[in-house]
Write a protein that holds these residues in place. Structure first.
Motif, PDB file in Angstrom:
ATOM      1  N   HIS A  85     -44.443   9.494  15.590  1.00 37.24           N
ATOM      2  CA  HIS A  85     -43.141  10.151  15.567  1.00 37.24           C
ATOM      3  C   HIS A  85     -42.634  10.203  16.996  1.00 37.24           C
ATOM      4  O   HIS A  85     -43.418  10.152  17.936  1.00 37.24           O
ATOM      5  N   TYR A  86     -41.320  10.291  17.142  1.00 35.71           N
ATOM      6  CA  TYR A  86     -40.727  10.181  18.476  1.00 35.71           C
ATOM      7  C   TYR A  86     -39.900  11.421  18.770  1.00 35.71           C
ATOM      8  O   TYR A  86     -39.066  11.820  17.961  1.00 35.71           O
ATOM      9  N   GLN A  87     -40.172  12.014  19.938  1.00 34.71           N
ATOM     10  CA  GLN A  87     -39.431  13.217  20.327  1.00 34.71           C
ATOM     11  C   GLN A  87     -38.654  12.936  21.614  1.00 34.71           C
ATOM     12  O   GLN A  87     -39.234  12.481  22.610  1.00 34.71           O
ATOM     13  N   GLY A  88     -37.351  13.217  21.586  1.00 30.26           N
ATOM     14  CA  GLY A  88     -36.486  12.895  22.724  1.00 30.26           C
ATOM     15  C   GLY A  88     -36.821  13.676  23.984  1.00 30.26           C
ATOM     16  O   GLY A  88     -37.330  14.797  23.930  1.00 30.26           O
ATOM     17  N   GLN A  89     -36.515  13.059  25.126  1.00 33.19           N
ATOM     18  CA  GLN A  89     -36.631  13.722  26.428  1.00 33.19           C
ATOM     19  C   GLN A  89     -35.244  13.662  27.068  1.00 33.19           C
ATOM     20  O   GLN A  89     -34.646  12.587  27.146  1.00 33.19           O
ATOM     21  N   PHE A  90     -34.762  14.819  27.508  1.00 28.81           N
ATOM     22  CA  PHE A  90     -33.363  14.922  27.956  1.00 28.81           C
ATOM     23  C   PHE A  90     -33.263  15.283  29.419  1.00 28.81           C
ATOM     24  O   PHE A  90     -33.904  16.221  29.883  1.00 28.81           O
ATOM     25  N   ASP A  91     -32.395  14.547  30.090  1.00 29.12           N
ATOM     26  CA  ASP A  91     -32.105  14.818  31.490  1.00 29.12           C
ATOM     27  C   ASP A  91     -30.730  15.490  31.520  1.00 29.12           C
ATOM     28  O   ASP A  91     -29.811  15.054  30.823  1.00 29.12           O
ATOM     29  N   VAL A  92     -30.607  16.554  32.308  1.00 24.30           N
ATOM     30  CA  VAL A  92     -29.341  17.295  32.337  1.00 24.30           C
ATOM     31  C   VAL A  92     -28.184  16.384  32.706  1.00 24.30           C
ATOM     32  O   VAL A  92     -27.088  16.468  32.143  1.00 24.30           O
ATOM     33  N   GLN A  93     -28.418  15.483  33.660  1.00 23.24           N
ATOM     34  CA  GLN A  93     -27.332  14.614  34.119  1.00 23.24           C
ATOM     35  C   GLN A  93     -27.059  13.448  33.179  1.00 23.24           C
ATOM     36  O   GLN A  93     -25.921  13.110  32.911  1.00 23.24           O
ATOM     37  N   HIS A  94     -28.148  12.829  32.700  1.00 20.49           N
ATOM     38  CA  HIS A  94     -27.968  11.558  31.994  1.00 20.49           C
ATOM     39  C   HIS A  94     -28.139  11.650  30.481  1.00 20.49           C
ATOM     40  O   HIS A  94     -28.053  10.651  29.788  1.00 20.49           O
ATOM     41  N   GLY A  95     -28.396  12.830  29.960  1.00 14.77           N
ATOM     42  CA  GLY A  95     -28.599  12.957  28.513  1.00 14.77           C
ATOM     43  C   GLY A  95     -29.976  12.438  28.115  1.00 14.77           C
ATOM     44  O   GLY A  95     -30.954  12.570  28.859  1.00 14.77           O
ATOM     45  N   LEU A  96     -30.017  11.813  26.947  1.00 16.29           N
ATOM     46  CA  LEU A  96     -31.303  11.326  26.432  1.00 16.29           C
ATOM     47  C   LEU A  96     -31.827  10.184  27.318  1.00 16.29           C
ATOM     48  O   LEU A  96     -31.138   9.178  27.497  1.00 16.29           O
ATOM     49  N   VAL A  97     -33.022  10.358  27.875  1.00 13.42           N
ATOM     50  CA  VAL A  97     -33.552   9.310  28.768  1.00 13.42           C
ATOM     51  C   VAL A  97     -34.802   8.629  28.203  1.00 13.42           C
ATOM     52  O   VAL A  97     -35.222   7.592  28.685  1.00 13.42           O
ATOM     53  N   GLY A  98     -35.418   9.253  27.193  1.00 11.48           N
ATOM     54  CA  GLY A  98     -36.625   8.629  26.664  1.00 11.48           C
ATOM     55  C   GLY A  98     -37.166   9.408  25.495  1.00 11.48           C
ATOM     56  O   GLY A  98     -36.524  10.341  24.991  1.00 11.48           O
ATOM     57  N   ALA A  99     -38.347   9.019  25.045  1.00 14.29           N
ATOM     58  CA  ALA A  99     -38.989   9.717  23.937  1.00 14.29           C
ATOM     59  C   ALA A  99     -40.498   9.651  24.116  1.00 14.29           C
ATOM     60  O   ALA A  99     -41.026   8.706  24.698  1.00 14.29           O
ATOM     61  N   ILE A 297     -35.301  18.138  33.478  1.00 14.78           N
ATOM     62  CA  ILE A 297     -35.616  17.260  32.339  1.00 14.78           C
ATOM     63  C   ILE A 297     -36.389  18.096  31.309  1.00 14.78           C
ATOM     64  O   ILE A 297     -37.288  18.864  31.675  1.00 14.78           O
ATOM     65  N   PHE A 298     -36.006  17.944  30.048  1.00 12.95           N
ATOM     66  CA  PHE A 298     -36.538  18.826  29.012  1.00 12.95           C
ATOM     67  C   PHE A 298     -36.963  18.074  27.769  1.00 12.95           C
ATOM     68  O   PHE A 298     -36.386  17.046  27.420  1.00 12.95           O
ATOM     69  N   GLN A 299     -37.963  18.650  27.111  1.00 16.23           N
ATOM     70  CA  GLN A 299     -38.401  18.141  25.817  1.00 16.23           C
ATOM     71  C   GLN A 299     -38.765  19.361  24.988  1.00 16.23           C
ATOM     72  O   GLN A 299     -39.407  20.285  25.506  1.00 16.23           O
ATOM     73  N   GLY A 300     -38.360  19.386  23.739  1.00 14.95           N
ATOM     74  CA  GLY A 300     -38.717  20.535  22.905  1.00 14.95           C
ATOM     75  C   GLY A 300     -37.777  20.652  21.732  1.00 14.95           C
ATOM     76  O   GLY A 300     -36.781  19.927  21.629  1.00 14.95           O
ATOM     77  N   TYR A 301     -38.110  21.576  20.828  1.00 23.17           N
ATOM     78  CA  TYR A 301     -37.346  21.721  19.587  1.00 23.17           C
ATOM     79  C   TYR A 301     -35.879  22.039  19.852  1.00 23.17           C
ATOM     80  O   TYR A 301     -35.022  21.744  19.031  1.00 23.17           O
ATOM     81  N   LEU A 302     -35.581  22.685  20.996  1.00 20.33           N
ATOM     82  CA  LEU A 302     -34.184  22.990  21.308  1.00 20.33           C
ATOM     83  C   LEU A 302     -33.343  21.715  21.320  1.00 20.33           C
ATOM     84  O   LEU A 302     -32.183  21.723  20.936  1.00 20.33           O
TER      85      LEU A 302
END
Ligand code: C2E
Ligand code: MG
Ligand code: MG
Length: 327
Positions: A85-99, A297-302
């Motif tokens: 399963h793949y969970q997104g990783q988000f950068d405040v500046q660039h949005g979704l950057v990876g998983a 940079i954030f990852q989580g259910y939020l």
């Protein structure tokens, strides 16, 4: 046994681990009695040695259960019980950057088996290589597929690697093999290691990391702060990211110590030129606190739960359409 004893000029101290099995009225064989006492002795050793344990039937059940599960695990790949399963990783500046790719073992009639149970088991029974290579292969196929989908083409795939798996002979070659077989880009792939990888053969670990990095593969140090956290290796290794463990993130709003630890990790990481990502971010308040201490940079259910491959693609494409509509 605790009495010291002398042999030639040296004094020795011994300790004993004792397994005790009560019997009398139960119909049993000598073999079984000894086997159960032996099991109890191993429990005494596991409990720190120099102590005793009584055999109880729960011990036998645990051993049987593990043996059974190990056997099932050996067949899990070929029975198609595993998935990523793949969970997104988000950068405040660039949005979704990876998983991050997260492994699931779905066992018929029992549901999901927790990773904390089956990864150590896979290491103990010697199937971590097969399991790990399967994960690498599937993650690389998916990464290569993303490359052809415009809103996904820039995403970096993070794959978890257990410390035993990382140190198996041939691990580096297995990564290159998965990449070249699938056509996935090495510079879009990242391996998540935990601190336990660093307590063993440090120079071997450093060499493997440098070889992979020279081809573009990135490294993140997972669960940072929960293990040995030796500052010495942070600058010696080809890391590009620290991951603040979710146990700290969970309590940043209520525990001033966890907040201080998170702050320290961000400062430390940034001053060494590393990215810092927080995992397990569930609330806006946690995110805002993390932002205020410089973590971006954030990852989580939020942001996103782990999704199946198809659901993750829909998630990314719907997000992209929303962004286009806003623009
Ligand atoms: P991890 O790498 O630290 O992965 C993050 C874990 O947190 C995942 O648990 C994920 O589902 C969970 N999580 C994500 N967002 C949130 C959130 O907002 N709140 C909470 N409470 N949890 C969140 P999961 O999938 O059970 O994985 C557990 C661990 O198993 C992983 O921890 C990783 O160390 C290991 N693991 C996962 N996949 C693999 C794999 O393919 N190979 C190996 N060797 N280990 C793996
Ligand atoms: Mg991870
Ligand atoms: Mg983690």
């Amino acid at each position: 046994m605790a009495e010291p004893f002398q042999s030639q000029s040296l004094q020795y101290r011994a300790s004993g681990s004792v397994g005790i099995n009560l019997f009398g009225h139960l119909p049993t064989t000598v073999d079984e009695l000894i086997r159960h006492a032996d099991l109890a002795m191993y429990q005494a050793k596991t409990a720190g040695k120099n102590t005793y344990r009584f055999f109880d039937s729960g011990m036998q059940k645990m051993v049987d259960e593990r043996a059974w599960m190990g056997n099932e695990l050996r067949h899990a790949v070929q029975r198609k019980q595993l998935s990523l399963h793949y969970q997104g990783q988000f950068d405040v500046q660039h949005g979704l950057v990876g998983a991050e790719a997260l492994l699931l073992w779905s066992f018929p009639g029992r549901g999901l088996v927790p990773l904390e149970v089956f990864i150590p088991l896979a290491e103990q029974i010697g199937v971590i290589r097969e399991l790990g290579n399967w994960v690498l292969g599937v993650a690389c196929v998916e990464l290569a597929r993303w490359a052809a989908i415009p809103p996904m083409a820039h995403l970096v795939m993070a794959v978890n690697v257990s410390s035993q798996q990382f140190q198996l002979p041939g691990f580096v070659a297995a990564v290159f093999d998965a990449l070249s077989r699938t056509g996935a880009r090495p510079d879009r792939s990242k391996l998540e290691l935990t601190e336990s990888v660093l307590i063993q053969d440090l120079s071997g670990v450093r060499r493997s990391m440098a070889t992979l990095k020279a081809h573009g593969v990135g490294f993140s140090l997972d669960d940072f702060g929960t293990g040995y956290s030796s500052l010495k290796y942070l600058k010696q290794l080809a890391l590009e990211q620290l991951k603040i463990d979710q146990s700290f993130v969970a309590d940043v709003m209520t525990d001033s110590h966890d907040a201080a630890i998170a702050r320290t990790i961000v400062t430390l990481g940034h001053s060494l030129g590393l990215q810092v990502i927080a995992e397990g971010v569930e609330t806006v308040a946690q995110r805002d606190f993390l932002l205020s201490i410089g973590c971006n940079i954030f990852q989580g259910y939020l942001y996103s739960e782990p999704h199946s491959a198809k659901a993750f693609e829909d998630f990314v494409c719907i997000k992209q359409r929303g962004a286009n509509a806003q623009a």
